[in-house]
Design a protein around this motif. Structure first.
Motif, PDB file in Angstrom:
ATOM      1  N   SER A  64       0.842  -1.204   0.000  1.00  0.00           N
ATOM      2  CA  SER A  64       0.000   0.000   0.000  1.00  0.00           C
ATOM      3  C   SER A  64       0.875   1.251   0.000  1.00  0.00           C
ATOM      4  CB  SER A  64      -0.939   0.002   1.219  1.00  0.00           C
ATOM      5  OG  SER A  64      -0.216   0.183   2.426  1.00  0.00           O
ATOM      6  N   LEU A  65       2.025   1.180   0.707  1.00  0.00           N
ATOM      7  CA  LEU A  65       2.966   2.297   0.659  1.00  0.00           C
ATOM      8  C   LEU A  65       3.584   2.416  -0.734  1.00  0.00           C
ATOM      9  CD1 LEU A  65       4.823   2.029   4.099  1.00  0.00           C
ATOM     10  CD2 LEU A  65       2.799   3.360   3.500  1.00  0.00           C
ATOM     11  N   ALA A  66       3.849   1.257  -1.362  1.00  0.00           N
ATOM     12  CA  ALA A  66       4.363   1.278  -2.734  1.00  0.00           C
ATOM     13  C   ALA A  66       3.340   1.873  -3.685  1.00  0.00           C
ATOM     14  CB  ALA A  66       4.742  -0.135  -3.169  1.00  0.00           C
ATOM     15  N   GLN A  67       2.070   1.683  -3.386  1.00  0.00           N
ATOM     16  CA  GLN A  67       1.005   2.290  -4.184  1.00  0.00           C
ATOM     17  C   GLN A  67       0.964   3.796  -3.954  1.00  0.00           C
ATOM     18  OE1 GLN A  67      -1.461   0.399  -6.184  1.00  0.00           O
ATOM     19  NE2 GLN A  67      -1.687   2.454  -7.005  1.00  0.00           N
ATOM     20  N   LYS A  68       1.072   4.205  -2.686  1.00  0.00           N
ATOM     21  CA  LYS A  68       0.980   5.629  -2.347  1.00  0.00           C
ATOM     22  C   LYS A  68       2.130   6.435  -2.937  1.00  0.00           C
ATOM     23  CE  LYS A  68      -1.238   4.687   2.157  1.00  0.00           C
ATOM     24  NZ  LYS A  68      -2.605   5.123   1.872  1.00  0.00           N
ATOM     25  N   ASN A  69       3.344   5.859  -2.972  1.00  0.00           N
ATOM     26  CA  ASN A  69       4.483   6.642  -3.479  1.00  0.00           C
ATOM     27  C   ASN A  69       4.679   6.513  -4.990  1.00  0.00           C
ATOM     28  OD1 ASN A  69       5.912   4.251  -4.017  1.00  0.00           O
ATOM     29  ND2 ASN A  69       7.267   4.453  -2.249  1.00  0.00           N
ATOM     30  N   GLY A  70       3.762   5.810  -5.654  1.00  0.00           N
ATOM     31  CA  GLY A  70       3.765   5.773  -7.114  1.00  0.00           C
ATOM     32  C   GLY A  70       4.516   4.618  -7.745  1.00  0.00           C
ATOM     33  N   THR A  71       5.081   3.705  -6.933  1.00  0.00           N
ATOM     34  CA  THR A  71       5.883   2.617  -7.486  1.00  0.00           C
ATOM     35  C   THR A  71       5.035   1.642  -8.305  1.00  0.00           C
ATOM     36  OG1 THR A  71       7.443   2.779  -5.650  1.00  0.00           O
ATOM     37  CG2 THR A  71       7.466   0.740  -6.938  1.00  0.00           C
ATOM     38  N   ILE A  72       3.879   1.252  -7.748  1.00  0.00           N
ATOM     39  CA  ILE A  72       3.020   0.295  -8.455  1.00  0.00           C
ATOM     40  C   ILE A  72       2.534   0.890  -9.778  1.00  0.00           C
ATOM     41  CG2 ILE A  72       0.893  -1.037  -8.360  1.00  0.00           C
ATOM     42  CD1 ILE A  72       3.013  -2.108  -6.511  1.00  0.00           C
ATOM     43  N   ASP A  73       2.103   2.160  -9.732  1.00  0.00           N
ATOM     44  CA  ASP A  73       1.655   2.811 -10.968  1.00  0.00           C
ATOM     45  C   ASP A  73       2.789   2.864 -11.991  1.00  0.00           C
ATOM     46  OD1 ASP A  73      -0.897   3.217 -10.154  1.00  0.00           O
ATOM     47  OD2 ASP A  73      -0.574   5.253  -9.426  1.00  0.00           O
ATOM     48  N   TYR A  74       3.979   3.179 -11.535  1.00  0.00           N
ATOM     49  CA  TYR A  74       5.134   3.256 -12.429  1.00  0.00           C
ATOM     50  C   TYR A  74       5.406   1.910 -13.097  1.00  0.00           C
ATOM     51  CZ  TYR A  74       9.973   3.606 -13.986  1.00  0.00           C
ATOM     52  OH  TYR A  74      11.119   3.549 -14.740  1.00  0.00           O
ATOM     53  N   LEU A  75       5.417   0.842 -12.301  1.00  0.00           N
ATOM     54  CA  LEU A  75       5.694  -0.491 -12.834  1.00  0.00           C
ATOM     55  C   LEU A  75       4.637  -0.934 -13.828  1.00  0.00           C
ATOM     56  CD1 LEU A  75       6.915  -2.460  -9.677  1.00  0.00           C
ATOM     57  CD2 LEU A  75       8.269  -1.811 -11.674  1.00  0.00           C
ATOM     58  N   ILE A 121      10.821   5.732  -5.578  1.00  0.00           N
ATOM     59  CA  ILE A 121      10.482   4.560  -6.374  1.00  0.00           C
ATOM     60  C   ILE A 121      11.675   3.615  -6.456  1.00  0.00           C
ATOM     61  CG2 ILE A 121       9.890   3.763  -8.702  1.00  0.00           C
ATOM     62  CD1 ILE A 121       8.124   6.203  -9.012  1.00  0.00           C
ATOM     63  N   VAL A 122      12.869   4.175  -6.659  1.00  0.00           N
ATOM     64  CA  VAL A 122      14.081   3.347  -6.708  1.00  0.00           C
ATOM     65  C   VAL A 122      14.277   2.604  -5.393  1.00  0.00           C
ATOM     66  CG1 VAL A 122      16.594   3.395  -6.888  1.00  0.00           C
ATOM     67  CG2 VAL A 122      15.210   4.796  -8.432  1.00  0.00           C
ATOM     68  N   LEU A 123      14.107   3.311  -4.269  1.00  0.00           N
ATOM     69  CA  LEU A 123      14.249   2.670  -2.959  1.00  0.00           C
ATOM     70  C   LEU A 123      13.216   1.563  -2.784  1.00  0.00           C
ATOM     71  CD1 LEU A 123      15.425   2.484  -0.104  1.00  0.00           C
ATOM     72  CD2 LEU A 123      13.792   4.272   0.595  1.00  0.00           C
ATOM     73  N   THR A 124      11.974   1.826  -3.201  1.00  0.00           N
ATOM     74  CA  THR A 124      10.914   0.815  -3.067  1.00  0.00           C
ATOM     75  C   THR A 124      11.235  -0.421  -3.896  1.00  0.00           C
ATOM     76  OG1 THR A 124       9.310   2.603  -2.781  1.00  0.00           O
ATOM     77  CG2 THR A 124       8.428   0.406  -3.235  1.00  0.00           C
ATOM     78  N   LEU A 125      11.754  -0.218  -5.101  1.00  0.00           N
ATOM     79  CA  LEU A 125      12.126  -1.354  -5.951  1.00  0.00           C
ATOM     80  C   LEU A 125      13.269  -2.161  -5.318  1.00  0.00           C
ATOM     81  CD1 LEU A 125      12.004   0.331  -9.477  1.00  0.00           C
ATOM     82  CD2 LEU A 125      10.344  -1.255  -8.487  1.00  0.00           C
ATOM     83  N   ILE A 126      14.225  -1.475  -4.702  1.00  0.00           N
ATOM     84  CA  ILE A 126      15.326  -2.175  -4.025  1.00  0.00           C
ATOM     85  C   ILE A 126      14.792  -2.984  -2.848  1.00  0.00           C
ATOM     86  CG2 ILE A 126      17.408  -1.849  -2.629  1.00  0.00           C
ATOM     87  CD1 ILE A 126      18.020   0.611  -4.379  1.00  0.00           C
ATOM     88  N   LEU A 127      13.898  -2.390  -2.051  1.00  0.00           N
ATOM     89  CA  LEU A 127      13.322  -3.095  -0.904  1.00  0.00           C
ATOM     90  C   LEU A 127      12.475  -4.282  -1.360  1.00  0.00           C
ATOM     91  CD1 LEU A 127      12.280  -0.111   1.421  1.00  0.00           C
ATOM     92  CD2 LEU A 127      14.273  -1.608   1.613  1.00  0.00           C
ATOM     93  N   THR A 128      11.773  -4.137  -2.488  1.00  0.00           N
ATOM     94  CA  THR A 128      10.996  -5.250  -3.025  1.00  0.00           C
ATOM     95  C   THR A 128      11.919  -6.391  -3.437  1.00  0.00           C
ATOM     96  OG1 THR A 128       9.316  -3.713  -3.859  1.00  0.00           O
ATOM     97  CG2 THR A 128       9.304  -5.940  -4.761  1.00  0.00           C
ATOM     98  N   ALA A 129      13.038  -6.062  -4.065  1.00  0.00           N
ATOM     99  CA  ALA A 129      14.016  -7.088  -4.448  1.00  0.00           C
ATOM    100  C   ALA A 129      14.583  -7.779  -3.209  1.00  0.00           C
ATOM    101  CB  ALA A 129      15.143  -6.456  -5.257  1.00  0.00           C
TER     102      ALA A 129
END
Length: 420
Positions: free
Chosen positions: A66-77, A227-235
């Motif tokens: 949900s935080l990834a959604q709020k900061n735009g990561t999910i939309d970006y992906l 978004i970059v940080l979120t992608l790193i944390l997801t990995a």
């Protein structure tokens, strides 16, 4: 009494389908009344099977994503994926299917694989109008397609149980059987929903790109450091969950808290994305189902199966019993309980042990599209937009059809033919 307990379960589903009452709350009511006043159990005994690990999983996964959604990561992906695919967006659901299969074949538990994939998949569904039910089904089926590989946890559970009961089970035969049946059911799902006109709906809250003909978000998020940080944390989450088999719920909470420190300027509640309704739904129903097991309902059904006499018919009956039961309870627990029951059946017949055990394992897992199973609950928790209002009912209907036909298909492909 056992018939009455099953009747109460049916009544719960009727009420929850007809009125906007969370069926999990009805499960809590049923568990308290049946446990305390029918079975004479104490509070601690009623709560003994409370699925705490599932609660942690849902909290962690929905919090982080949900935080990834709020900061735009999910939309970006999702939008990047849509535009890279061009006019081939119909292939994306199958990409998720095979990604789920790859994760579980490498040893990931299916709920962890589904939890990793479903947030982006449901966002894709909302962007393109692809059915969230079909998308959820492909992810869950994909996860179970690879779930019985020779190096997977579930595959080794079945192999170990078979060995302890003197059954010679082919590990690759088990894996191939699961993959083929889940792929077949997925193709059948897509075809059926296409014929019924349910595969696509009109996308909402998006505009149509005149050049590509695809739906896009008006304020498309651009790549930034969050978004970059979120992608790193997801990995990191993927590596720790898949490679080191750490609990994905706890990982979601830990990594989500790290992400939360980058969003302290947000005015909304950062925990608002946790799907409490889903937690209520799953825990309440699993609590009631655990009392059905303690009351001997499952045992009675299995003994009734053995009384049918004809081995091939008994195998079909067991497939349905384990399939129906697993729609409301832990698939792994039911596999552990039911696979040993097949040993006496196989000793007195010429049925293939691999075929029968594979059919039972598939019947137990393929029904996880049920909205009261962990995987189905994760789909509900991640559904976006207008579909959130109907996804519960839609999944109930779809799960009903899967429960009706999937055990029969698994049995028909494997048991009479003895192909494995």
């Amino acid at each position: 009494m056992e018939i009455a307990l099953l009747a109460i379960l049916v009544i719960m589903f009727v009420i929850a389908t007809k009125w906007p009452i969370n069926i999990g709350l009805l499960g809590y009511v049923g568990a308290f009344i049946v446990g305390a006043f029918v079975l004479g159990m104490s509070d601690s005994e009623i709560l003994e099977e409370f699925p705490a690990s599932i609660v942690v999983t849902i909290i962690g996964v929905t919090f982080f994503f949900s935080l990834a959604q709020k900061n735009g990561t999910i939309d970006y992906l999702v939008n990047s994926l849509i535009h890279r695919m061009g006019s081939k967006t119909s292939l994306v659901p199958w990409i998720f299917f095979f990604m789920g299969a790859a994760l579980t074949a490498m040893g990931t538990f299916s709920p962890a694989a589904v939890a990793l994939l479903v947030p982006a998949a449901m966002a894709f569904s909302a962007r393109t109008g692809f059915s969230p039910v079909a998308m959820g089904a492909l992810i869950i089926n994909g996860a179970h397609a690879g779930a019985f590989s020779p190096i997977s946890v579930s595959g080794n559970i079945v192999m170990d149980i078979g060995a302890k009961n003197g059954l010679d089970v082919n590990n690759m035969g088990l894996f191939i059987s699961s993959f083929v049946v889940n792929l077949f059911i997925s193709v059948l799902t897509i075809v059926a929903m296409k014929v019924l006109g349910k595969l696509h709906v009109k996308p909402e809250e998006h505009v149509l790109d005149a050049t590509t003909g695809l739906t896009t978000v008006p304020n498309l998020h651009k790549l930034n450091w969050r978004i970059v940080l979120t992608l790193i944390l997801t990995a990191v989450m993927v590596v720790l969950a898949v490679g080191f088999r750490l609990n994905i719920g706890f990982l979601g909470i830990v990594l989500g808290v790290i992400l939360a420190f980058t969003m302290l300027n947000k005015t909304e509640n950062l925990t608002s994305g946790i799907s409490w309704n889903t937690i209520l739904l799953v825990t309440g129903m699993m609590l009631y189902i655990s009392l059905l097991t303690k009351a001997g309902v499952t045992d009675s059904l299995s003994h009734a199966a053995m009384g049918l006499g004809v081995p091939i018919v008994v195998a079909l009956f067991l497939c349905y019993v384990i399939g129906i039961s697993s729609a409301f309870a832990s698939s792994t627990a039911l596999i552990t309980a039911f696979v040993p029951m097949a040993a006496p059946l196989l000793e007195g017949s010429n049925l293939s042990p691999t075929a029968v055990l594979a059919a039972l394992a598939i019947s137990a897992t393929i029904v996880d599209v049920s909205p009261v199973s962990t995987n189905g609950a994760l789909v509900i928790a991640s559904t976006q937009g207008r579909a959130k209002k109907t996804i519960w009912k839609d999944l109930v209907v779809y799960a009903g059809f899967v429960i009706l036909i999937a055990p029969l298909i698994a049995w028909a492909i494997l048991v009479p033919t003895g192909i494995m």
